[in-house]
Scaffold this motif. Structure first.
Motif, PDB file in Angstrom:
ATOM      1  N   LEU A   1      -9.583 -10.281 -37.972  1.00 43.75           N
ATOM      2  CA  LEU A   1     -10.908 -10.547 -37.166  1.00 43.75           C
ATOM      3  C   LEU A   1     -10.724 -12.069 -36.631  1.00 43.75           C
ATOM      4  N   ILE A   2     -10.197 -12.945 -37.030  1.00 46.48           N
ATOM      5  CA  ILE A   2     -10.120 -14.229 -36.577  1.00 46.48           C
ATOM      6  C   ILE A   2      -9.064 -14.601 -35.820  1.00 46.48           C
ATOM      7  N   ILE A   3      -7.874 -14.404 -35.835  1.00 49.69           N
ATOM      8  CA  ILE A   3      -6.524 -14.682 -35.528  1.00 49.69           C
ATOM      9  C   ILE A   3      -5.733 -13.837 -35.682  1.00 49.69           C
ATOM     10  N   ASN A   4      -4.653 -13.733 -34.693  1.00 49.59           N
ATOM     11  CA  ASN A   4      -3.520 -12.904 -34.456  1.00 49.59           C
ATOM     12  C   ASN A   4      -2.498 -13.828 -35.386  1.00 49.59           C
ATOM     13  N   LEU A   5      -1.906 -13.289 -36.265  1.00 50.76           N
ATOM     14  CA  LEU A   5      -1.063 -14.071 -37.426  1.00 50.76           C
ATOM     15  C   LEU A   5       0.399 -13.637 -37.012  1.00 50.76           C
ATOM     16  N   ASP A   6       0.772 -13.018 -35.915  1.00 49.82           N
ATOM     17  CA  ASP A   6       2.360 -12.706 -35.426  1.00 49.82           C
ATOM     18  C   ASP A   6       2.528 -14.032 -35.090  1.00 49.82           C
ATOM     19  N   ASP A   7       4.175 -14.282 -35.082  1.00 52.36           N
ATOM     20  CA  ASP A   7       4.782 -15.588 -34.685  1.00 52.36           C
ATOM     21  C   ASP A   7       4.796 -15.539 -33.145  1.00 52.36           C
ATOM     22  N   ASN A   8       4.480 -14.700 -32.486  1.00 53.56           N
ATOM     23  CA  ASN A   8       4.661 -14.925 -30.987  1.00 53.56           C
ATOM     24  C   ASN A   8       3.192 -15.015 -30.454  1.00 53.56           C
ATOM     25  N   GLY A   9       3.070 -15.391 -29.281  1.00 49.18           N
ATOM     26  CA  GLY A   9       1.717 -15.568 -28.442  1.00 49.18           C
ATOM     27  C   GLY A   9       1.515 -16.831 -28.254  1.00 49.18           C
ATOM     28  N   PHE A  10       1.861 -17.909 -28.838  1.00 48.06           N
ATOM     29  CA  PHE A  10       1.652 -19.300 -28.793  1.00 48.06           C
ATOM     30  C   PHE A  10       2.048 -19.778 -27.207  1.00 48.06           C
ATOM     31  N   LEU A  11       0.848 -20.489 -26.761  1.00 48.94           N
ATOM     32  CA  LEU A  11       1.072 -21.060 -25.381  1.00 48.94           C
ATOM     33  C   LEU A  11       1.364 -22.695 -25.547  1.00 48.94           C
ATOM     34  N   ASP A  12       2.561 -22.960 -25.821  1.00 51.42           N
ATOM     35  CA  ASP A  12       2.861 -24.221 -26.380  1.00 51.42           C
ATOM     36  C   ASP A  12       3.303 -25.107 -25.213  1.00 51.42           C
ATOM     37  N   ASP A  13       3.955 -24.402 -23.955  1.00 46.63           N
ATOM     38  CA  ASP A  13       4.285 -25.335 -22.867  1.00 46.63           C
ATOM     39  C   ASP A  13       2.923 -25.668 -21.828  1.00 46.63           C
ATOM     40  N   ASN A  14       2.491 -26.808 -22.129  1.00 46.21           N
ATOM     41  CA  ASN A  14       1.253 -27.223 -21.116  1.00 46.21           C
ATOM     42  C   ASN A  14       1.679 -27.113 -19.711  1.00 46.21           C
ATOM     43  N   GLU A  15       2.760 -27.109 -19.168  1.00 41.41           N
ATOM     44  CA  GLU A  15       3.258 -27.123 -17.949  1.00 41.41           C
ATOM     45  C   GLU A  15       3.157 -25.809 -16.935  1.00 41.41           C
ATOM     46  N   LYS A  16       3.512 -24.926 -18.120  1.00 41.94           N
ATOM     47  CA  LYS A  16       3.454 -23.518 -17.459  1.00 41.94           C
ATOM     48  C   LYS A  16       2.115 -22.900 -16.950  1.00 41.94           C
ATOM     49  N   LEU A  17       2.215 -22.140 -15.846  1.00 39.75           N
ATOM     50  CA  LEU A  17       1.096 -21.593 -15.204  1.00 39.75           C
ATOM     51  C   LEU A  17       0.669 -20.363 -15.995  1.00 39.75           C
ATOM     52  N   LEU A  18      -0.722 -20.221 -16.375  1.00 40.82           N
ATOM     53  CA  LEU A  18      -1.230 -19.029 -16.960  1.00 40.82           C
ATOM     54  C   LEU A  18      -0.273 -17.641 -16.586  1.00 40.82           C
ATOM     55  N   LYS A  19      -0.477 -17.326 -15.352  1.00 44.83           N
ATOM     56  CA  LYS A  19       0.310 -16.425 -14.997  1.00 44.83           C
ATOM     57  C   LYS A  19       1.805 -15.913 -15.486  1.00 44.83           C
ATOM     58  N   ASP A  20       2.528 -17.151 -15.871  1.00 49.26           N
ATOM     59  CA  ASP A  20       3.897 -17.110 -16.391  1.00 49.26           C
ATOM     60  C   ASP A  20       3.852 -16.979 -17.869  1.00 49.26           C
ATOM     61  N   VAL A  21       2.703 -17.076 -18.438  1.00 47.04           N
ATOM     62  CA  VAL A  21       2.672 -16.763 -20.165  1.00 47.04           C
ATOM     63  C   VAL A  21       1.937 -15.626 -20.186  1.00 47.04           C
ATOM     64  N   ASP A  22       1.754 -14.500 -19.194  1.00 49.48           N
ATOM     65  CA  ASP A  22       1.233 -13.418 -19.293  1.00 49.48           C
ATOM     66  C   ASP A  22      -0.220 -13.405 -19.534  1.00 49.48           C
ATOM     67  N   VAL A  23      -1.145 -14.253 -19.154  1.00 46.83           N
ATOM     68  CA  VAL A  23      -2.454 -14.252 -19.257  1.00 46.83           C
ATOM     69  C   VAL A  23      -3.124 -13.404 -17.982  1.00 46.83           C
ATOM     70  N   GLN A  24      -3.612 -12.567 -18.552  1.00 46.87           N
ATOM     71  CA  GLN A  24      -4.305 -11.240 -17.266  1.00 46.87           C
ATOM     72  C   GLN A  24      -5.799 -11.293 -17.515  1.00 46.87           C
ATOM     73  N   SER A  25      -6.375 -10.532 -16.790  1.00 42.21           N
ATOM     74  CA  SER A  25      -7.621 -10.229 -16.918  1.00 42.21           C
ATOM     75  C   SER A  25      -8.228  -9.502 -18.163  1.00 42.21           C
TER      76      SER A  25
END
Length: 123
Positions: free
Chosen positions: A76-100
């Motif tokens: 209920l608090i966080i996704n514990l999978d090892d993927n999904g981190f947005l570590d690269d501060n320079e990437k656009l949100l569109k490039d890291v698959d942030v959608q509506s």
């Protein structure tokens, strides 16, 4: 399709006690970077009185919790999978698959790593 989307960012104070508060933010995924989103969230936390108890946490990591019409986690608090981190501060949100309607978690990475080793809930 427009690049202006609404996302929910969950600021997590404590994983064990499931203490979190949501921010609904409108962003342009084509022009906003991960680093800019972090700064926007930190600004909301520092200025909005609802987040006063959260100002002691050193927020440093964004992670995708869930996306619309995709699999949801059982935690209920966080996704514990090892993927999904947005570590690269320079990437656009569109490039890291942030959608509506994407839900993101904003938290302290060290606290997350400690919680992941022993994911127990306290009351």
């Amino acid at each position: 399709m427009t690049d202006e989307v609404l996302i929910t960012v969950r600021a997590i104070k404590s994983f064990e006690y499931r203490t979190s508060r949501n921010m609904v933010i409108s962003v342009n995924t084509a022009t906003t970077t991960v680093g800019e989103l972090k700064q926007k969230c930190l600004k909301i936390i520092s200025e909005d009185t609802k987040f006063k108890p959260y100002r002691t946490v050193k927020f440093d990591t964004l992670k995708i919790y869930t996306q619309a019409f995709k699999n949801k986690t059982q935690n209920l608090i966080i996704n514990l999978d090892d993927n999904g981190f947005l570590d690269d501060n320079e990437k656009l949100l569109k490039d890291v698959d942030v959608q509506s309607e994407t839900e993101l978690s904003f938290f302290n990475r060290k606290a997350y790593e400690e919680y992941k080793l022993n994911p127990t809930m306290k009351w």
